[in-house]
Design a protein around this motif. Structure first.
Motif, PDB file in Angstrom:
ATOM      1  N   LEU A 162     -40.289  37.997   7.752  1.00  0.00           N
ATOM      2  CA  LEU A 162     -41.427  37.741   8.631  1.00  0.00           C
ATOM      3  C   LEU A 162     -41.140  36.697   9.709  1.00  0.00           C
ATOM      4  N   ILE A 163     -39.902  36.263   9.800  1.00  0.00           N
ATOM      5  CA  ILE A 163     -39.499  35.326  10.863  1.00  0.00           C
ATOM      6  C   ILE A 163     -38.497  36.039  11.760  1.00  0.00           C
ATOM      7  N   VAL A 164     -38.873  36.233  13.015  1.00  0.00           N
ATOM      8  CA  VAL A 164     -38.048  36.970  13.977  1.00  0.00           C
ATOM      9  C   VAL A 164     -37.417  35.992  14.957  1.00  0.00           C
ATOM     10  N   GLN A 165     -36.146  36.181  15.208  1.00  0.00           N
ATOM     11  CA  GLN A 165     -35.468  35.332  16.186  1.00  0.00           C
ATOM     12  C   GLN A 165     -35.913  35.740  17.594  1.00  0.00           C
ATOM     13  N   GLY A 166     -36.415  34.754  18.335  1.00  0.00           N
ATOM     14  CA  GLY A 166     -36.979  35.025  19.660  1.00  0.00           C
ATOM     15  C   GLY A 166     -38.493  34.934  19.602  1.00  0.00           C
ATOM     16  N   ALA A 167     -39.081  34.270  20.582  1.00  0.00           N
ATOM     17  CA  ALA A 167     -40.539  34.094  20.622  1.00  0.00           C
ATOM     18  C   ALA A 167     -41.166  35.243  21.412  1.00  0.00           C
ATOM     19  N   TYR A 168     -41.835  36.156  20.713  1.00  0.00           N
ATOM     20  CA  TYR A 168     -42.415  37.336  21.347  1.00  0.00           C
ATOM     21  C   TYR A 168     -43.939  37.239  21.339  1.00  0.00           C
ATOM     22  N   SER A 169     -44.523  37.434  22.515  1.00  0.00           N
ATOM     23  CA  SER A 169     -45.971  37.365  22.678  1.00  0.00           C
ATOM     24  C   SER A 169     -46.365  38.288  23.819  1.00  0.00           C
ATOM     25  N   PHE A 170     -47.616  38.198  24.262  1.00  0.00           N
ATOM     26  CA  PHE A 170     -48.049  38.992  25.400  1.00  0.00           C
ATOM     27  C   PHE A 170     -47.284  38.618  26.671  1.00  0.00           C
ATOM     28  N   ASN A 171     -46.649  37.465  26.655  1.00  0.00           N
ATOM     29  CA  ASN A 171     -45.905  37.010  27.829  1.00  0.00           C
ATOM     30  C   ASN A 171     -44.663  37.859  28.088  1.00  0.00           C
ATOM     31  N   ASN A 172     -44.109  38.460  27.026  1.00  0.00           N
ATOM     32  CA  ASN A 172     -42.857  39.189  27.237  1.00  0.00           C
ATOM     33  C   ASN A 172     -42.787  40.537  26.507  1.00  0.00           C
ATOM     34  N   LEU A 173     -43.895  40.998  25.919  1.00  0.00           N
ATOM     35  CA  LEU A 173     -43.901  42.308  25.280  1.00  0.00           C
ATOM     36  C   LEU A 173     -44.583  43.338  26.168  1.00  0.00           C
ATOM     37  N   THR A 174     -44.157  44.580  26.065  1.00  0.00           N
ATOM     38  CA  THR A 174     -44.715  45.703  26.821  1.00  0.00           C
ATOM     39  C   THR A 174     -44.937  46.855  25.840  1.00  0.00           C
ATOM     40  N   PRO A 175     -45.435  48.012  26.301  1.00  0.00           N
ATOM     41  CA  PRO A 175     -45.563  49.165  25.398  1.00  0.00           C
ATOM     42  C   PRO A 175     -44.228  49.702  24.875  1.00  0.00           C
ATOM     43  N   THR A 176     -43.124  49.260  25.466  1.00  0.00           N
ATOM     44  CA  THR A 176     -41.805  49.660  24.972  1.00  0.00           C
ATOM     45  C   THR A 176     -41.371  48.706  23.866  1.00  0.00           C
ATOM     46  N   ASN A 177     -40.913  49.268  22.761  1.00  0.00           N
ATOM     47  CA  ASN A 177     -40.543  48.442  21.613  1.00  0.00           C
ATOM     48  C   ASN A 177     -39.413  47.467  21.930  1.00  0.00           C
ATOM     49  N   VAL A 178     -39.578  46.254  21.430  1.00  0.00           N
ATOM     50  CA  VAL A 178     -38.490  45.287  21.378  1.00  0.00           C
ATOM     51  C   VAL A 178     -37.982  45.280  19.942  1.00  0.00           C
ATOM     52  N   VAL A 179     -36.682  45.345  19.765  1.00  0.00           N
ATOM     53  CA  VAL A 179     -36.097  45.310  18.423  1.00  0.00           C
ATOM     54  C   VAL A 179     -35.686  43.871  18.129  1.00  0.00           C
ATOM     55  N   GLY A 180     -36.404  43.254  17.205  1.00  0.00           N
ATOM     56  CA  GLY A 180     -36.134  41.866  16.867  1.00  0.00           C
ATOM     57  C   GLY A 180     -35.296  41.738  15.608  1.00  0.00           C
ATOM     58  N   THR A 181     -34.454  40.737  15.596  1.00  0.00           N
ATOM     59  CA  THR A 181     -33.631  40.441  14.416  1.00  0.00           C
ATOM     60  C   THR A 181     -34.337  39.390  13.579  1.00  0.00           C
ATOM     61  N   THR A 182     -34.536  39.682  12.305  1.00  0.00           N
ATOM     62  CA  THR A 182     -35.229  38.752  11.429  1.00  0.00           C
ATOM     63  C   THR A 182     -34.230  37.876  10.688  1.00  0.00           C
ATOM     64  N   LEU A 183     -34.758  36.906   9.936  1.00  0.00           N
ATOM     65  CA  LEU A 183     -33.900  36.005   9.157  1.00  0.00           C
ATOM     66  C   LEU A 183     -33.549  36.571   7.783  1.00  0.00           C
TER      67      LEU A 183
END
Length: 230
Positions: free
Chosen positions: A145-166
């Motif tokens: 449940l901890i993803v590297q990289g701070a993702y919010s409405f500031n940088n997310l779009t309808p296209t998926n971002v693939v985040g790496t977790t711990l």
């Protein structure tokens, strides 16, 4: 015909004047023009994620303990709490409903399959407390449940971002690369969704999104989150 139209217009104007006068006679004021000043809530909470979890787990009034069960998981698992002050991360926090939630089946309260204790069964039965599960299982779920990289409405779009977790690589055979996908749904509500990808078994809509602590971003969920393809 022309005189009739003029009469109709005159009667309509008189009716409007009478109604306006009626408002004044009834003691009601006509609406006045006013400037509209839009206000957007500040998503910054000016504290670390760890402090936020504690603040909303312990409350002597009993009115704000939505992360109580998540804090119990943290304490039970022995996960390093310094991870919750780690910078530039997205922290997916478990509302109590994501851990334990019931519904009534045949007049009997039943733990639902979309919460952690209902999905991960112990000898075929739902758990009732964190100590029903191995500490390593709980710890690695929290790491997911901890993803590297701070993702919010500031940088997310309808296209998926693939985040790496711990979560350690190869811990979960269904998700050996320990990834999580994040995106916002392109609708009027602009809902944030986790693990909403093609062939996903299930995704989770974020309950409360875009909370910004001083060390990253927080997304709160009220359903169990996991990664699995069909």
């Amino acid at each position: 015909m022309k005189k009739m139209k003029q009469a109709i217009v005159w009667l309509a104007c008189m009716g409007l004047l009478i109604s306006m006068a009626g408002c004044n006679l009834a003691g009601l004021k006509l609406q006045e023009n006013a400037d509209y000043h839009p206000y957007v809530l500040d998503p910054h909470i000016n504290k670390t994620t760890w402090q936020y979890i504690k603040d909303r787990s312990y409350n002597f009034s009993g009115k704000d303990t939505i992360f109580k069960l998540m804090l119990q998981a943290i304490e039970y698992s022995g996960i390093d709490t310094n991870l919750y002050i780690k910078t530039n991360c997205t922290f997916v926090l478990l509302h109590n409903d994501a851990v334990f939630r019931t519904t009534v089946v045949n007049k009997v309260p039943t733990i639902t399959a979309d919460c952690y204790w209902g999905k991960y069964l112990i000898n075929g039965k739902p758990g009732t407390k964190w100590s029903d599960y191995p500490k390593d299982q709980v710890k690695n779920y929290l790491l997911y449940l901890i993803v590297q990289g701070a993702y919010s409405f500031n940088n997310l779009t309808p296209t998926n971002v693939v985040g790496t977790t711990l979560q350690p690589l190869n811990y979960d055979p269904l998700n050996p690369t320990s990834i999580m996908t994040l995106r916002v749904n392109n609708d009027q509500n602009f809902t944030m969704r986790l693990n909403d990808f093609s062939n996903s078994v299930a995704y989770v809509s974020v309950r409360t999104s875009n909370i910004l602590p001083i060390n990253g971003a927080i997304q709160v969920i009220d359903r169990v989150l996991f990664y699995q393809t069909k």
